[in-house]
Design a protein around this motif. Structure first.
Motif, PDB file in Angstrom:
ATOM      1  N   ALA A  26      -0.236 -14.566  31.856  1.00  0.00           N
ATOM      2  CA  ALA A  26      -0.310 -13.134  32.126  1.00  0.00           C
ATOM      3  C   ALA A  26       0.424 -12.331  31.075  1.00  0.00           C
ATOM      4  CB  ALA A  26       0.267 -12.836  33.503  1.00  0.00           C
ATOM      5  N   ALA A  27       1.509 -12.900  30.525  1.00  0.00           N
ATOM      6  CA  ALA A  27       2.336 -12.175  29.553  1.00  0.00           C
ATOM      7  C   ALA A  27       1.864 -12.466  28.136  1.00  0.00           C
ATOM      8  CB  ALA A  27       3.792 -12.588  29.715  1.00  0.00           C
ATOM      9  N   PRO A  28       2.013 -11.502  27.239  1.00  0.00           N
ATOM     10  CA  PRO A  28       1.572 -11.707  25.857  1.00  0.00           C
ATOM     11  C   PRO A  28       2.467 -12.702  25.116  1.00  0.00           C
ATOM     12  CG  PRO A  28       2.683  -9.607  26.069  1.00  0.00           C
ATOM     13  CD  PRO A  28       2.574 -10.179  27.448  1.00  0.00           C
ATOM     14  N   GLN A  29       1.856 -13.500  24.317  1.00  0.00           N
ATOM     15  CA  GLN A  29       2.584 -14.456  23.483  1.00  0.00           C
ATOM     16  C   GLN A  29       2.410 -14.032  22.041  1.00  0.00           C
ATOM     17  OE1 GLN A  29       4.253 -17.276  24.584  1.00  0.00           O
ATOM     18  NE2 GLN A  29       3.909 -16.634  26.687  1.00  0.00           N
ATOM     19  N   GLY A  30       3.483 -13.761  21.352  1.00  0.00           N
ATOM     20  CA  GLY A  30       3.399 -13.421  19.933  1.00  0.00           C
ATOM     21  C   GLY A  30       2.685 -12.123  19.644  1.00  0.00           C
ATOM     22  N   GLY A  31       2.872 -11.116  20.492  1.00  0.00           N
ATOM     23  CA  GLY A  31       2.293  -9.807  20.216  1.00  0.00           C
ATOM     24  C   GLY A  31       0.914  -9.584  20.797  1.00  0.00           C
ATOM     25  N   GLY A  32       0.382 -10.530  21.545  1.00  0.00           N
ATOM     26  CA  GLY A  32      -0.922 -10.330  22.168  1.00  0.00           C
ATOM     27  C   GLY A  32      -0.819  -9.383  23.349  1.00  0.00           C
ATOM     28  N   GLY A  33      -1.946  -9.034  23.932  1.00  0.00           N
ATOM     29  CA  GLY A  33      -1.948  -8.123  25.069  1.00  0.00           C
ATOM     30  C   GLY A  33      -1.773  -8.851  26.383  1.00  0.00           C
ATOM     31  N   PHE A  34      -1.453  -8.108  27.409  1.00  0.00           N
ATOM     32  CA  PHE A  34      -1.332  -8.667  28.749  1.00  0.00           C
ATOM     33  C   PHE A  34      -2.711  -9.078  29.239  1.00  0.00           C
ATOM     34  CE2 PHE A  34       2.612  -6.421  28.424  1.00  0.00           C
ATOM     35  CZ  PHE A  34       3.481  -7.175  29.194  1.00  0.00           C
ATOM     36  N   ALA A  35      -2.756 -10.093  30.070  1.00  0.00           N
ATOM     37  CA  ALA A  35      -4.025 -10.527  30.656  1.00  0.00           C
ATOM     38  C   ALA A  35      -4.581  -9.400  31.520  1.00  0.00           C
ATOM     39  CB  ALA A  35      -3.809 -11.785  31.489  1.00  0.00           C
ATOM     40  N   ASP A  36      -5.900  -9.260  31.526  1.00  0.00           N
ATOM     41  CA  ASP A  36      -6.539  -8.189  32.293  1.00  0.00           C
ATOM     42  C   ASP A  36      -6.208  -8.283  33.773  1.00  0.00           C
ATOM     43  OD1 ASP A  36      -7.677  -7.121  30.027  1.00  0.00           O
ATOM     44  OD2 ASP A  36      -9.572  -8.198  30.275  1.00  0.00           O
ATOM     45  N   TYR A  37      -6.180  -9.498  34.305  1.00  0.00           N
ATOM     46  CA  TYR A  37      -5.902  -9.630  35.739  1.00  0.00           C
ATOM     47  C   TYR A  37      -4.475  -9.184  36.061  1.00  0.00           C
ATOM     48  CZ  TYR A  37      -3.134 -13.945  35.328  1.00  0.00           C
ATOM     49  OH  TYR A  37      -2.173 -14.866  35.040  1.00  0.00           O
ATOM     50  N   ALA A  38      -3.549  -9.346  35.121  1.00  0.00           N
ATOM     51  CA  ALA A  38      -2.170  -8.906  35.349  1.00  0.00           C
ATOM     52  C   ALA A  38      -2.098  -7.382  35.397  1.00  0.00           C
ATOM     53  CB  ALA A  38      -1.248  -9.453  34.264  1.00  0.00           C
ATOM     54  N   VAL A  39      -2.820  -6.711  34.511  1.00  0.00           N
ATOM     55  CA  VAL A  39      -2.835  -5.239  34.499  1.00  0.00           C
ATOM     56  C   VAL A  39      -3.461  -4.716  35.786  1.00  0.00           C
ATOM     57  CG1 VAL A  39      -3.774  -3.210  33.322  1.00  0.00           C
ATOM     58  CG2 VAL A  39      -2.857  -5.114  31.988  1.00  0.00           C
ATOM     59  N   VAL A  40      -4.576  -5.310  36.208  1.00  0.00           N
ATOM     60  CA  VAL A  40      -5.235  -4.890  37.451  1.00  0.00           C
ATOM     61  C   VAL A  40      -4.316  -5.135  38.642  1.00  0.00           C
ATOM     62  CG1 VAL A  40      -7.172  -5.378  38.999  1.00  0.00           C
ATOM     63  CG2 VAL A  40      -7.572  -5.180  36.544  1.00  0.00           C
ATOM     64  N   SER A  41      -3.664  -6.279  38.681  1.00  0.00           N
ATOM     65  CA  SER A  41      -2.753  -6.605  39.781  1.00  0.00           C
ATOM     66  C   SER A  41      -1.578  -5.639  39.834  1.00  0.00           C
ATOM     67  CB  SER A  41      -2.231  -8.030  39.650  1.00  0.00           C
ATOM     68  OG  SER A  41      -3.276  -8.953  39.675  1.00  0.00           O
ATOM     69  N   LEU A  42      -0.986  -5.345  38.679  1.00  0.00           N
ATOM     70  CA  LEU A  42       0.144  -4.414  38.641  1.00  0.00           C
ATOM     71  C   LEU A  42      -0.275  -3.018  39.070  1.00  0.00           C
ATOM     72  CD1 LEU A  42       1.905  -5.562  35.354  1.00  0.00           C
ATOM     73  CD2 LEU A  42       2.797  -5.780  37.675  1.00  0.00           C
ATOM     74  N   HIS A  43      -1.466  -2.606  38.678  1.00  0.00           N
ATOM     75  CA  HIS A  43      -1.934  -1.284  39.095  1.00  0.00           C
ATOM     76  C   HIS A  43      -2.166  -1.236  40.608  1.00  0.00           C
ATOM     77  CE1 HIS A  43      -3.598   2.662  38.815  1.00  0.00           C
ATOM     78  NE2 HIS A  43      -4.635   2.257  39.497  1.00  0.00           N
ATOM     79  N   CYS A  44      -2.754  -2.279  41.158  1.00  0.00           N
ATOM     80  CA  CYS A  44      -2.970  -2.328  42.610  1.00  0.00           C
ATOM     81  C   CYS A  44      -1.645  -2.317  43.364  1.00  0.00           C
ATOM     82  CB  CYS A  44      -3.786  -3.557  42.984  1.00  0.00           C
ATOM     83  SG  CYS A  44      -5.494  -3.485  42.422  1.00  0.00           S
ATOM     84  N   LEU A  45      -0.655  -3.040  42.851  1.00  0.00           N
ATOM     85  CA  LEU A  45       0.669  -3.023  43.476  1.00  0.00           C
ATOM     86  C   LEU A  45       1.302  -1.634  43.387  1.00  0.00           C
ATOM     87  CD1 LEU A  45       2.139  -6.450  42.430  1.00  0.00           C
ATOM     88  CD2 LEU A  45       1.969  -5.574  44.754  1.00  0.00           C
ATOM     89  N   ARG A  46       1.094  -0.947  42.285  1.00  0.00           N
ATOM     90  CA  ARG A  46       1.622   0.416  42.145  1.00  0.00           C
ATOM     91  C   ARG A  46       1.043   1.331  43.221  1.00  0.00           C
ATOM     92  NH1 ARG A  46       0.496   5.393  40.528  1.00  0.00           N
ATOM     93  NH2 ARG A  46      -1.671   4.926  40.139  1.00  0.00           N
ATOM     94  N   ILE A  47      -0.241   1.204  43.463  1.00  0.00           N
ATOM     95  CA  ILE A  47      -0.883   2.020  44.502  1.00  0.00           C
ATOM     96  C   ILE A  47      -0.380   1.602  45.882  1.00  0.00           C
ATOM     97  CG2 ILE A  47      -3.095   2.528  45.609  1.00  0.00           C
ATOM     98  CD1 ILE A  47      -4.336   2.375  42.811  1.00  0.00           C
ATOM     99  N   TYR A  48      -0.253   0.305  46.113  1.00  0.00           N
ATOM    100  CA  TYR A  48       0.228  -0.201  47.404  1.00  0.00           C
ATOM    101  C   TYR A  48       1.639   0.312  47.696  1.00  0.00           C
ATOM    102  CZ  TYR A  48       1.596  -3.531  51.017  1.00  0.00           C
ATOM    103  OH  TYR A  48       2.050  -4.101  52.184  1.00  0.00           O
ATOM    104  N   LEU A  49       2.489   0.328  46.673  1.00  0.00           N
ATOM    105  CA  LEU A  49       3.868   0.787  46.841  1.00  0.00           C
ATOM    106  C   LEU A  49       3.983   2.309  46.889  1.00  0.00           C
ATOM    107  CD1 LEU A  49       5.585  -1.665  44.338  1.00  0.00           C
ATOM    108  CD2 LEU A  49       5.711  -1.750  46.839  1.00  0.00           C
ATOM    109  N   GLU A  50       2.884   3.014  46.529  1.00  0.00           N
ATOM    110  CA  GLU A  50       2.853   4.476  46.506  1.00  0.00           C
ATOM    111  C   GLU A  50       3.955   5.042  45.613  1.00  0.00           C
ATOM    112  OE1 GLU A  50       3.021   5.707  50.584  1.00  0.00           O
ATOM    113  OE2 GLU A  50       0.956   5.096  50.959  1.00  0.00           O
ATOM    114  N   LYS A  51       4.053   4.485  44.401  1.00  0.00           N
ATOM    115  CA  LYS A  51       5.080   4.889  43.444  1.00  0.00           C
ATOM    116  C   LYS A  51       4.431   5.255  42.118  1.00  0.00           C
ATOM    117  CE  LYS A  51       8.545   3.812  46.133  1.00  0.00           C
ATOM    118  NZ  LYS A  51       9.277   4.873  46.790  1.00  0.00           N
TER     119      LYS A  51
END
Length: 151
Positions: A26-51
């Motif tokens: 999920a985390a970038p190695q050597g400057g790569g981007g975050f995995a798409d599923y990690a970004v989607v999951s973090l966004h869903c958690l942000r909405i769930y937490l209402e923050k």
């Protein structure tokens, strides 16, 4: 198991199915981007937490078990601006798949509501429309929603 832990488990599974990211970190190695599923999951958690993005990431940095379900640790969390850009870059088709898959987790209630709406697109001035030969149209949509009745 807490509600947020169950939610995170379901969200990560849905996100991996939606973006097709079953493997990889999920985390970038050597400057790569975050995995798409990690970004989607973090966004869903942000909405769930209402923050906000900043507040949600701050809370998640204190939740190592939740981050482990996504495949991250506190040091791997992105900056809030990275999460905003990742959300903007995620294609609408991915969100539609997440919505469809999440709707399939629940049984239909048997009660539905139907509404026809008009989306009026008349924000262009009449002078601009005449000058550019632009035609303003009204778009009619129908929404069918499964509802839950509480007694």
């Amino acid at each position: 198991m807490s509600k947020i832990s169950r939610f995170t488990g379901k969200v990560v599974t849905l996100a991996k199915n939606a973006v097709g990211g079953r493997g990889g970190s999920a985390a970038p190695q050597g400057g790569g981007g975050f995995a798409d599923y990690a970004v989607v999951s973090l966004h869903c958690l942000r909405i769930y937490l209402e923050k906000s993005y900043r507040e949600a990431l701050d809370l998640l940095s204190e939740m190592p078990q939740i981050l482990a379900k996504i495949g991250l640790d506190a040091a791997d969390l992105p900056d809030h601006s990275t999460l905003v850009k990742g959300f903007d870059r995620t294609k609408m088709a991915v969100w539609r798949v997440v919505l469809r898959l999440s709707a399939q987790l629940h049984e239909p209630s048997g009660h539905t509501a139907m509404d026809a709406m008009f989306f009026d697109r008349e924000n262009a001035s009449k002078h601009y429309c005449r000058r550019t030969n632009y035609r303003v149209q009204t778009l009619k949509t129908t929404a069918l929603v499964d509802t839950c009745l509480l007694y």
